[in-house]
Motif scaffolding. Structure first.
Motif, PDB file in Angstrom:
ATOM      1  N   UNK A  72       0.831  -1.206   0.000  1.00 30.31           N
ATOM      2  CA  UNK A  72       0.000   0.000   0.000  1.00 30.31           C
ATOM      3  C   UNK A  72       0.864   1.255   0.000  1.00 30.31           C
ATOM      4  N   UNK A  73       1.917   1.252   0.816  1.00 30.85           N
ATOM      5  CA  UNK A  73       2.820   2.408   0.879  1.00 30.85           C
ATOM      6  C   UNK A  73       3.492   2.623  -0.473  1.00 30.85           C
ATOM      7  N   UNK A  74       3.961   1.530  -1.065  1.00 32.03           N
ATOM      8  CA  UNK A  74       4.659   1.631  -2.345  1.00 32.03           C
ATOM      9  C   UNK A  74       3.725   2.092  -3.456  1.00 32.03           C
ATOM     10  N   UNK A  87       2.089   6.289  -7.333  1.00 35.29           N
ATOM     11  CA  UNK A  87       1.048   7.132  -7.910  1.00 35.29           C
ATOM     12  C   UNK A  87       1.350   8.621  -7.676  1.00 35.29           C
ATOM     13  N   UNK A  88       1.872   8.937  -6.502  1.00 36.96           N
ATOM     14  CA  UNK A  88       2.224  10.329  -6.220  1.00 36.96           C
ATOM     15  C   UNK A  88       3.333  10.811  -7.152  1.00 36.96           C
TER      16      UNK A  88
END
Length: 227
Positions: free
Chosen positions: A215-217, A222-223
């Protein structure tokens, strides 16, 4: 080539579970990098303490611990205790030898190893040759074998392309076994590739929930408009 134990060695994920394998105390190789389970790590070994360690690991078919430096240098200053020169992260990764080659220059070994299980330790000790050892070692559980989710398909697709491109330029950079259907494996390979601070990479490696790691990755990718 001095030895190529990779052909007969167990899969890195199961290497730490070999019956009778002595992991406590665990010899350490502190580095300014983070090794992930199944990750491939090339090393240029020239300090006597680590050349001796490679020989021991070859003779005994045993792993050593790769652990990230929080503070201090990889090379020990003569006349100083190794323990007094470094601060280490609390979680590291077992490394199993894939190959050990003599360099063109005398007294240097070129080593390729692969990450196995992650570990924590209770305390550090130092051998007479300055080799650091972890005691009170406990292995972290391997990532749960979670299948890929639809929302991560872009990240998985992008990783497959990145791995293919990098392997064309630098063969052997990634493990030969590709497991794009395992979420933890995908998260680990992205964690190795991302341009992030060393402390953030260490935190991702130590995170025991592969879904949380992914999830973090995925959010980061995406950012940064990678996917």
């Amino acid at each position: 080539m001095i030895a190529t134990p990779h052909a007969s060695a167990p899969h890195p994920a199961s290497a730490a579970a070999t019956p009778g394998l002595q992991l406590d105390p665990l010899p350490l190789f502190p580095l300014s990098t983070v090794l992930f389970p199944d990750g491939v790590l090339p090393l240029k070994v020239f300090e006597a303490r680590y050349i001796d360690l490679m020989g021991q690991c070859l003779r005994e078919t045993r792993p050593f611990g790769v652990i990230c430096l929080k503070q201090g240098a990889e090379v020990r200053r003569p006349g100083h205790s190794a323990l007094s020169q470094v601060q280490l992260e609390p979680v590291g990764t077992l490394a199993t030898l894939m190959s050990v080659d003599a360099d063109d220059k005398p007294g240097i070994l070129r080593v390729r190893c692969q990450g196995a299980a992650r570990f924590r330790y209770a305390r550090l000790t130092e051998g007479p040759n300055g080799l650091l050892r972890a005691e009170g070692v406990s292995l972290l559980p391997p990532d749960a074998n979670l299948p890929p989710q639809e929302r991560f398909k872009d990240a998985i697709f992008a990783l497959a392309h990145a791995v293919a491109a990098l392997e064309l330029r630098s063969p052997g950079h990634f493990p030969s076994e590709r497991r794009f259907t395992e979420l933890g494996w995908v998260a680990n390979r992205w964690s190795e590739l991302l341009t992030i601070p060393l402390a953030a990479r260490q935190q991702l490696m130590a995170l025991e929930d592969p879904l949380a790691r992914m999830n973090i990755i995925d959010t980061f990718l995406r950012q940064k408009k990678v996917i």
